[in-house]
Write a protein that holds these residues in place. Structure first.
Motif, PDB file in Angstrom:
ATOM      1  N   UNK A 226      -5.435   4.526  -6.837  1.00  0.00           N
ATOM      2  CA  UNK A 226      -4.996   4.740  -5.448  1.00  0.00           C
ATOM      3  C   UNK A 226      -3.776   3.898  -5.077  1.00  0.00           C
ATOM      4  N   UNK A 227      -3.822   2.609  -5.384  1.00  0.00           N
ATOM      5  CA  UNK A 227      -2.738   1.737  -4.936  1.00  0.00           C
ATOM      6  C   UNK A 227      -1.476   1.878  -5.781  1.00  0.00           C
ATOM      7  N   UNK A 228      -1.594   2.473  -6.963  1.00  0.00           N
ATOM      8  CA  UNK A 228      -0.405   2.679  -7.802  1.00  0.00           C
ATOM      9  C   UNK A 228       0.560   3.676  -7.162  1.00  0.00           C
ATOM     10  N   UNK A 229       0.077   4.440  -6.211  1.00  0.00           N
ATOM     11  CA  UNK A 229       0.907   5.429  -5.525  1.00  0.00           C
ATOM     12  C   UNK A 229       1.764   4.795  -4.422  1.00  0.00           C
ATOM     13  N   UNK A 233       5.643  -3.719  -3.184  1.00  0.00           N
ATOM     14  CA  UNK A 233       5.003  -4.734  -4.021  1.00  0.00           C
ATOM     15  C   UNK A 233       3.497  -4.695  -3.763  1.00  0.00           C
ATOM     16  N   UNK A 234       2.720  -4.974  -4.793  1.00  0.00           N
ATOM     17  CA  UNK A 234       1.262  -4.961  -4.674  1.00  0.00           C
ATOM     18  C   UNK A 234       0.735  -6.334  -5.090  1.00  0.00           C
ATOM     19  N   UNK A 235      -0.118  -6.893  -4.245  1.00  0.00           N
ATOM     20  CA  UNK A 235      -0.647  -8.240  -4.481  1.00  0.00           C
ATOM     21  C   UNK A 235      -2.174  -8.177  -4.498  1.00  0.00           C
ATOM     22  N   UNK A 253      -1.781   2.349 -15.206  1.00  0.00           N
ATOM     23  CA  UNK A 253      -1.407   2.794 -13.858  1.00  0.00           C
ATOM     24  C   UNK A 253      -0.098   2.219 -13.321  1.00  0.00           C
ATOM     25  N   UNK A 254       0.437   1.167 -13.939  1.00  0.00           N
ATOM     26  CA  UNK A 254       1.649   0.541 -13.392  1.00  0.00           C
ATOM     27  C   UNK A 254       2.769   0.440 -14.430  1.00  0.00           C
ATOM     28  N   UNK A 255       2.793   1.367 -15.359  1.00  0.00           N
ATOM     29  CA  UNK A 255       3.806   1.357 -16.404  1.00  0.00           C
ATOM     30  C   UNK A 255       5.211   1.436 -15.783  1.00  0.00           C
ATOM     31  N   UNK A 256       6.164   0.705 -16.389  1.00  0.00           N
ATOM     32  CA  UNK A 256       7.535   0.715 -15.888  1.00  0.00           C
ATOM     33  C   UNK A 256       7.796  -0.264 -14.755  1.00  0.00           C
ATOM     34  N   UNK A 290      -8.200 -19.505  -9.989  1.00  0.00           N
ATOM     35  CA  UNK A 290      -7.948 -18.165  -9.471  1.00  0.00           C
ATOM     36  C   UNK A 290      -6.491 -17.783  -9.691  1.00  0.00           C
ATOM     37  N   UNK A 291      -6.271 -16.481  -9.847  1.00  0.00           N
ATOM     38  CA  UNK A 291      -4.936 -15.974 -10.151  1.00  0.00           C
ATOM     39  C   UNK A 291      -4.485 -15.011  -9.054  1.00  0.00           C
ATOM     40  N   UNK A 292      -3.214 -15.126  -8.699  1.00  0.00           N
ATOM     41  CA  UNK A 292      -2.608 -14.174  -7.772  1.00  0.00           C
ATOM     42  C   UNK A 292      -1.622 -13.332  -8.575  1.00  0.00           C
ATOM     43  N   UNK A 293      -1.789 -12.019  -8.503  1.00  0.00           N
ATOM     44  CA  UNK A 293      -0.942 -11.099  -9.266  1.00  0.00           C
ATOM     45  C   UNK A 293      -0.058 -10.303  -8.305  1.00  0.00           C
ATOM     46  N   UNK A 294       1.261 -10.222  -8.658  1.00  0.00           N
ATOM     47  CA  UNK A 294       2.201  -9.415  -7.871  1.00  0.00           C
ATOM     48  C   UNK A 294       2.852  -8.401  -8.800  1.00  0.00           C
ATOM     49  N   UNK A 295       2.803  -7.137  -8.383  1.00  0.00           N
ATOM     50  CA  UNK A 295       3.425  -6.064  -9.149  1.00  0.00           C
ATOM     51  C   UNK A 295       4.571  -5.493  -8.314  1.00  0.00           C
ATOM     52  N   UNK A 296       5.717  -5.250  -8.952  1.00  0.00           N
ATOM     53  CA  UNK A 296       6.889  -4.747  -8.229  1.00  0.00           C
ATOM     54  C   UNK A 296       6.662  -3.304  -7.769  1.00  0.00           C
ATOM     55  N   UNK A 297       7.529  -2.860  -6.859  1.00  0.00           N
ATOM     56  CA  UNK A 297       7.452  -1.468  -6.417  1.00  0.00           C
ATOM     57  C   UNK A 297       7.878  -0.540  -7.559  1.00  0.00           C
TER      58      UNK A 297
END
Length: 298
Positions: A226-229, A233-235, A253-256, A290-297
């Motif tokens: 769902x959130x890959x759409x 940025x996704x945290x 789901x977050x390739x590229x 604990x880890x915080x993960x950020x994925x680019x748009x």
């Protein structure tokens, strides 16, 4: 002019609350005012101040200082009664704000997740306000008690183990009840792992925060789908022990897209692991914390 005499008496200041409060520690000497015609005290140094404006300003601040010592609760009158959502450090104790310390010191009660964890922070800053344990397993049970305290016009602060309360932490149930009962709720901003991670990511500042990932892998995959759409940025938060379990799902789901994995933010061994999602591999050594993960748009 005014004569100022200083004796050799010393006294200890327990805790500064506002900017005009004395610093913590032993202060000497104490300044004593007398008229120009007063007899000098033996063994005391006499300072003569001729500037009248300086005299008035100095006298004002010293009187304010003395009033503060005589009436330690005076600062509570400066803070409105109600519930305060107070942010606390996410790792480095020095990251707490002056206003947060002021509110915590002036509170009648402090609600906290774990009294042992919060006790270390409060002890470090010499804050002895009474603590009430308030976590996800008892917050519903505590509601009526806390509402009763707030209705009796007390100052209550809510803190979490680290960071900003109610952000993936308990507190929303209480806030909703306060709103329903027309009780004031105030924010004392400060440290947040979310904003800290986004600020160093180098990604767009438009982001979606998902909180902690669910326990079951099937639910994680459903959430990722769902959130890959979302084109921002996704945290999200995840335990370091589980990071290897989601590597394949991230690549699915977050390739590229780019990714930053933040560990131990603000602590001594703070680490930012930057990579392309496509190049991610399982970590050989088990991480801690604990880890915080950020994925680019996209």
């Amino acid at each position: 002019s005014i004569l100022l005499t200083a004796n050799l008496t010393e006294f200890t200041i327990d805790w500064p609350i506002l900017l005009y409060s004395p610093d913590k520690g032993t202060i000497k000497p104490i300044l004593i005012f007398s008229s120009e015609n007063a007899l000098p005290f033996k063994g005391h140094k006499i300072i003569k101040i001729k500037n009248k404006n300086l005299n008035i300003d100095f006298i004002f601040f010293v009187l304010l200082y003395l009033i503060k010592l005589m009436y330690p609760d005076i600062d509570k009158n400066k803070i409105k009664k109600g519930l305060y959502i107070v942010s606390t450090p996410i790792g480095n104790l020095g990251d707490i704000t002056l206003r947060a310390l002021e509110v915590l010191k002036s509170s009648d009660f402090i609600l906290c997740e774990d009294t042992r964890v919060s006790g270390k922070l409060l002890s470090h800053y010499k804050i002895s306000t009474k603590l009430i344990s308030n976590h996800k397993f008892n917050e519903k049970k505590n509601i009526n008690k806390i509402l009763s305290i707030l209705k009796s016009e007390k100052i209550v602060s809510l803190i979490s183990d680290a960071g900003t309360p109610t952000i993936s932490d308990p507190g929303n149930i209480l806030i909703k009840k306060c709103i329903e009962n027309n009780l004031d709720v105030f924010s004392i901003p400060g440290p947040s792992a979310v904003s800290s991670a986004v600020s160093i990511s180098g990604f767009t500042d438009r982001y979606y925060f998902h909180g902690f990932l669910p326990e079951k892998k099937t639910q994680i995959e459903k959430d990722f789908k769902n959130i890959s759409k979302i084109n921002s940025s996704i945290v999200f938060f995840i335990s370091s022990k589980k990071i290897n379990k989601i590597i394949n799902l991230l690549k699915k789901y977050f390739i590229g897209r780019e990714i930053v994995i933040c560990r131990e933010i603000t602590k001594l061994y703070e680490e930012h692991i930057r990579n392309l999602v496509d190049n991610l591999k399982e970590f050989e050594k088990e991480m801690k914390g604990e880890i915080t993960v950020i994925i680019s748009k996209k």
